[in-house]
Design a protein around this motif. Structure first.
Motif, short mmCIF file in Angstrom:
data_model
loop_
_atom_site.label_atom_id
_atom_site.label_comp_id
_atom_site.label_asym_id
_atom_site.label_seq_id
_atom_site.Cartn_x
_atom_site.Cartn_y
_atom_site.Cartn_z
N LYS A 12 0.83 -1.20 0.00
CA LYS A 12 0.00 0.00 0.00
C LYS A 12 0.87 1.25 0.00
CE LYS A 12 -3.69 2.30 2.61
NZ LYS A 12 -4.52 2.25 3.82
N THR A 13 0.52 2.20 -0.87
CA THR A 13 1.23 3.47 -0.92
C THR A 13 0.93 4.27 0.34
OG1 THR A 13 1.18 3.54 -3.33
CG2 THR A 13 1.49 5.62 -2.19
N THR A 14 1.97 4.71 1.03
CA THR A 14 1.80 5.41 2.30
C THR A 14 2.61 6.69 2.29
OG1 THR A 14 3.60 4.06 3.22
CG2 THR A 14 1.34 3.34 3.66
N PHE A 15 2.03 7.73 2.88
CA PHE A 15 2.70 9.01 3.03
C PHE A 15 2.70 9.38 4.51
CE2 PHE A 15 0.57 9.47 -1.21
CZ PHE A 15 1.71 9.31 -1.96
N ALA A 16 3.65 10.22 4.88
CA ALA A 16 3.70 10.70 6.26
C ALA A 16 2.53 11.66 6.52
CB ALA A 16 5.03 11.41 6.53
N PRO A 19 5.81 20.27 3.90
CA PRO A 19 6.57 19.13 3.39
C PRO A 19 5.87 18.50 2.19
CG PRO A 19 5.37 18.51 5.36
CD PRO A 19 5.15 19.99 5.19
N PRO A 20 6.63 18.05 1.20
CA PRO A 20 6.02 17.35 0.08
C PRO A 20 5.66 15.92 0.45
CG PRO A 20 8.39 17.40 -0.20
CD PRO A 20 8.09 18.19 1.05
N ALA A 21 4.74 15.34 -0.28
CA ALA A 21 4.38 13.94 -0.09
C ALA A 21 5.36 13.06 -0.86
CB ALA A 21 2.95 13.68 -0.56
N TYR A 22 5.78 11.96 -0.26
CA TYR A 22 6.67 11.03 -0.94
C TYR A 22 6.47 9.64 -0.33
CZ TYR A 22 9.77 11.58 3.13
OH TYR A 22 10.28 11.62 4.40
N GLU A 23 6.86 8.64 -1.09
CA GLU A 23 6.63 7.26 -0.71
C GLU A 23 7.50 6.88 0.49
OE1 GLU A 23 4.93 4.23 -0.12
OE2 GLU A 23 4.33 4.87 -2.14
N THR A 24 6.88 6.30 1.51
CA THR A 24 7.61 5.89 2.72
C THR A 24 7.51 4.40 2.96
OG1 THR A 24 5.67 6.36 4.12
CG2 THR A 24 7.26 8.14 3.79
N ASN A 25 7.08 3.64 1.95
CA ASN A 25 6.96 2.19 2.08
C ASN A 25 8.11 1.54 1.33
OD1 ASN A 25 6.23 -0.47 2.33
ND2 ASN A 25 4.12 -0.19 1.62
N LEU A 26 8.95 0.83 2.05
CA LEU A 26 10.10 0.18 1.43
C LEU A 26 9.68 -0.85 0.40
CD1 LEU A 26 13.11 -0.51 1.21
CD2 LEU A 26 12.88 -1.91 3.27
N GLN A 27 8.56 -1.52 0.62
CA GLN A 27 8.12 -2.55 -0.33
C GLN A 27 7.87 -1.97 -1.72
OE1 GLN A 27 8.29 -5.59 0.12
NE2 GLN A 27 7.87 -6.20 2.22
N VAL A 28 7.33 -0.75 -1.78
CA VAL A 28 7.07 -0.13 -3.07
C VAL A 28 8.37 0.23 -3.77
CG1 VAL A 28 5.88 1.78 -4.22
CG2 VAL A 28 4.87 0.74 -2.20
N TRP A 29 9.33 0.75 -3.01
CA TRP A 29 10.64 1.07 -3.59
C TRP A 29 11.33 -0.20 -4.08
CZ3 TRP A 29 12.06 5.78 -4.89
CH2 TRP A 29 11.52 6.88 -4.23
N ARG A 30 11.15 -1.32 -3.40
CA ARG A 30 11.76 -2.56 -3.84
C ARG A 30 11.27 -2.96 -5.22
NH1 ARG A 30 11.27 -5.75 1.93
NH2 ARG A 30 13.40 -5.36 2.69
N GLN A 31 10.00 -2.76 -5.49
CA GLN A 31 9.47 -3.09 -6.81
C GLN A 31 10.11 -2.22 -7.89
OE1 GLN A 31 7.29 -5.78 -7.13
NE2 GLN A 31 7.90 -5.94 -4.99
N ILE A 43 -3.11 17.86 -7.52
CA ILE A 43 -3.70 17.97 -8.85
C ILE A 43 -3.09 16.95 -9.80
CG2 ILE A 43 -4.03 19.53 -10.81
CD1 ILE A 43 -5.73 20.14 -8.33
N GLY A 44 -1.82 16.62 -9.61
CA GLY A 44 -1.18 15.61 -10.44
C GLY A 44 -1.57 14.20 -10.07
N MET A 45 -2.50 14.03 -9.13
CA MET A 45 -3.03 12.72 -8.71
C MET A 45 -1.95 11.85 -8.07
SD MET A 45 -5.78 11.74 -11.70
CE MET A 45 -4.64 11.96 -13.06
N LEU A 46 -0.98 12.47 -7.43
CA LEU A 46 0.03 11.72 -6.70
C LEU A 46 -0.43 11.38 -5.29
CD1 LEU A 46 3.26 13.67 -7.73
CD2 LEU A 46 2.00 11.92 -8.97
N VAL A 47 -1.35 12.17 -4.76
CA VAL A 47 -1.88 11.96 -3.42
C VAL A 47 -3.33 11.50 -3.55
CG1 VAL A 47 -2.35 13.02 -1.18
CG2 VAL A 47 -0.38 13.77 -2.52
N PRO A 48 -3.72 10.39 -2.92
CA PRO A 48 -5.12 9.95 -3.00
C PRO A 48 -6.06 11.02 -2.47
CG PRO A 48 -3.73 8.21 -2.08
CD PRO A 48 -2.88 9.44 -2.17
N LEU A 49 -7.18 11.15 -3.13
CA LEU A 49 -8.14 12.18 -2.74
C LEU A 49 -8.64 11.96 -1.31
CD1 LEU A 49 -9.67 14.67 -3.71
CD2 LEU A 49 -11.45 13.16 -4.59
N ALA A 50 -8.69 10.72 -0.86
CA ALA A 50 -9.15 10.44 0.50
C ALA A 50 -8.19 10.97 1.54
CB ALA A 50 -9.35 8.93 0.69
N GLN A 51 -6.93 11.21 1.18
CA GLN A 51 -5.95 11.71 2.13
C GLN A 51 -5.78 13.23 2.07
OE1 GLN A 51 -2.22 9.59 1.99
NE2 GLN A 51 -3.21 7.62 1.68
#
Length: 658
Positions: free
Chosen positions: A64-68, A156-168, A440-448
């Motif tokens: 799952k994509t996760t942000f701080a 702060p900008p949003a960025y991926e914090t899940n190691l599993q996603v980076w591994r892929q 706006i670039g759809m990098l952050v889920p709208l629910a968040q």
């Protein structure tokens, strides 16, 4: 007398953050400015930063994509800024107002710190050791990124914090022969991280192809200008191709080539050129080496164990200068001696087997001979899966407008010469990108998204058509603004406008736009317009493509000069910039050392007997034990271990025993 519900919401929700001072005093007594305080994330008990390691094996639940989490103070401050009229400067010390440009597109060695690099690995090391290396490296990388964000300050900008996603992403880039980065043509620079370009071109040394997707959402001339600008301004780009899921007139986009055939042809072309360049470079470096001279036997054994020396007199082969049992001097290097015994005893001998730094076709990746692997990478929701379905000619991967829908990499075979590899979208940390542009670039889920107003203001500034006109909103006069203020919605800063009469029209603000849309659609809550619901609906329209917007490309005079190619000396330093050792790693017990142990004993807990300790289970245990004794196979240490702690009960029997 109870307070009015409207006044309570007015003072707590919309006015929150209006009188914030420019300095924040934390609990330790130190005072910091608001820009620095805004960059600090808000952690929770389930925050991904607390569990950055993840599991060894990739699972759908762990992908799952996760942000701080973002601070509530930042959200309240941006809500307060939503009433500033469009065209007025937002006086916010923490706002990131810098526009992305090719002139500031940095792909130097400084860019590499914004992408975690996979540590050195080979198929000989255990999965536990590799997991430890990756986890420690990822934690150190996240600490460095957070420090960079704090040094810059601001939201702060949003960025991926899940190691599993980076591994892929690591695995896709290692497998592929050509890296294909998919970009949204409406804002290409937002979806092209400099760290990714640096990693592909300078670390992995692989070809890089860009795909401008969603061309139906931009003007043909704008897309062609962006393609020329990216080809000329981004170092290391081998080519740019266009693509659109919808039918478009391809002749209008010339000289930009489009479509499936153009992409495959370009990838094969750049792969052949890259292979020829690598072979030519290897031929130039290859020099005739003298025949290895055998070392005389017994040379290492004949060396003295210690040579006294008062001071360091230079390095000596096979010795280490240090203080030991004999005093200060040169001691025989036992480590070097042990290594020499494992390789052929020749003076010019190299390591017997080098540890691979990346996987290739010979490492178990099933790539047919003569074919190439295209790795499609990029941000979420740029259309990677849709592009693969278009190339394959049928739906082979699922598509959904939710960031992180693609969980793991997927490998597909297009034909005898081409294979495709789809990867999950990964959001890179970028200091120059604002959070509203990421929304706006759809990098952050709208629910968040905790407040839609800053993102709506960004759309109002970059929409190709006025947003109130697209939404069918009527112009607002001063009388309507005062009515909204009276019902508890601070929709416009009256001190920043010139209108005074009741009939005078006022400029739009993000809050006023949401309030007017809520009034016309009947979105009411507590007797006043529900601006949050209206703002969410506007963002849904933007994400669905119903609100056209685009960022204009730079002019030819603003294009930077194309940088020189990477030198061999600079590229050679890319191998160990993020090395990670095995400090703190505790290897697992081997099967031989485990022996005949119960599972609970392996975890340091007391073993439990079979059954529930009832009379029937005790009788079954006794019958099995007697049968083993008669057969001569009884092991007292083993048979009694199952009832450790209850042996006395077994010997005496339970009440009701026959």
């Amino acid at each position: 007398m109870p307070r009015s519900k409207g006044k309570a919401q007015k003072g707590s929700a919309l006015k929150l953050g209006g009188g914030l001072a420019k300095q924040v005093k934390p609990q330790d007594g130190q005072t910091m400015d608001f820009r620095t305080a805004a960059a600090m994330p808000e952690f929770t008990a389930i925050d991904p930063l607390a569990h950055a390691g993840g599991k060894r094996v990739a699972t759908n639940t762990g992908m799952k994509t996760t942000f701080a989490s973002e601070s509530s103070l930042n959200v309240a401050r941006r809500i307060n800024n939503a009433s500033i009229p469009l065209g007025q400067d937002v006086e916010d010390d923490a706002a990131v107002t810098e526009e992305l440009s090719l002139a500031k597109f940095d792909t130097s060695r400084e860019a590499r710190r914004f992408m975690p690099r996979r540590p050195d690995w080979s198929f000989e090391i255990s999965s536990g050791r590799l997991h430890h290396r990756e986890t420690e490296m990822f934690k150190n990388w996240m600490a460095d990124v957070q420090k960079s964000i704090l040094d810059r300050g601001g939201y702060p900008p949003a960025y991926e914090t899940n190691l599993q996603v980076w591994r892929q992403l690591w695995r896709v880039l290692e497998r592929c022969h050509v890296a294909v980065v998919v970009l949204d043509a409406r804002h290409p620079l937002l979806h092209l991280p400099p760290a990714l370009v640096h990693h592909v071109r300078r670390t992995l040394k692989k070809p890089l192809v860009l795909v401008l997707n969603k061309l139906d959402a931009v003007e043909p001339a704008t897309a062609a200008q962006w393609a020329a600008a990216l080809q000329a301004g981004v170092p290391g780009v081998n080519g740019v191709v266009g693509h659109s899921k919808e039918d478009v007139h391809q002749a209008a986009f010339r000289p930009l080539t489009m479509g499936r055939d153009a992409l495959i042809e370009l990838c094969h072309k750049v792969h052949l050129e890259h292979t020829a360049e690598m072979e030519a470079a290897a031929a130039q470096k290859q020099q005739p080496t003298p025949a290895p001279v055998p070392m005389p036997e017994g040379t290492c054994d004949d060396m003295q164990d210690f040579m006294p020396a008062a001071t360091f007199a230079g390095a000596r082969s096979g010795y280490v200068f240090r203080v030991g049992d004999e005093g200060l001097g040169y001691y025989k290097d036992q480590v070097q001696r042990s290594r020499k015994s494992e390789v052929p005893k020749t003076r010019n001998a190299t390591a017997a087997a080098a540890v691979p730094n990346s996987a290739s076709a010979g490492d178990g990746i099933l790539v047919p001979d003569g074919s190439i692997m295209l790795g499609l990478v990029g941000h979420p929701n740029v259309g990677k899966s849709s592009l693969i379905n278009s190339i394959m000619g049928e739906k082979v991967v699922s598509v959904k407008a939710t960031p992180g829908h693609t969980k793991t990499l997927q490998t597909l075979r297009l034909d005898e010469k081409t294979c495709l590899c789809d990867s999950p979208g990964v959001v890179f940390p970028r200091l120059e990108v604002s959070r509203e542009a990421q929304i706006i670039g759809m990098l952050v889920p709208l629910a968040q998204v905790r407040e839609p107003f800053s993102a709506i203001r960004w759309v109002m500034e970059h929409a190709t058509k006025p947003l109130p006109e697209l939404l069918g909103l009527k112009a607002v006069n001063m009388k309507r603004v005062r009515e909204l203020h009276e019902c508890g919605v601070d929709c416009l800063r009256l001190d920043l406008i010139e209108a005074e009469a009741e009939s005078d029209l006022v400029p739009w603000s993000a809050m006023l736009l949401c309030a007017q849309l809520a009034s016309q659609r009947g979105f009411m809550q507590g007797g006043r317009p529900d601006v949050m619901k209206a703002g969410t609906e506007i963002l849904e329209r933007v994400l669905q493509g119903r609100v056209p917007y685009s960022v204009l490309p730079p002019s030819e005079k603003d294009l930077p000069s194309r940088p020189a190619p990477t030198s061999a000396a600079d590229a050679s330093e890319e191998s160990d910039w993020q090395a990670c050792d095995d400090e703190g790693f505790e290897s697992e017990e081997s099967e031989d050392s485990v022996g005949d142990k119960d599972l609970l004993e392996l975890f340091g807990k007391e073993a439990k007997g079979p059954g529930r300790g009832s009379i029937s289970s005790t009788r079954r245990f006794r019958r099995k034990q007697k049968a083993a004794e008669l057969a001569g196979e009884a092991d007292p240490a083993r048979t009694l271990r199952d009832y450790a702690g209850r042996l006395k009960e077994i010997e005496q029997g339970y009440p009701g025993k026959e």
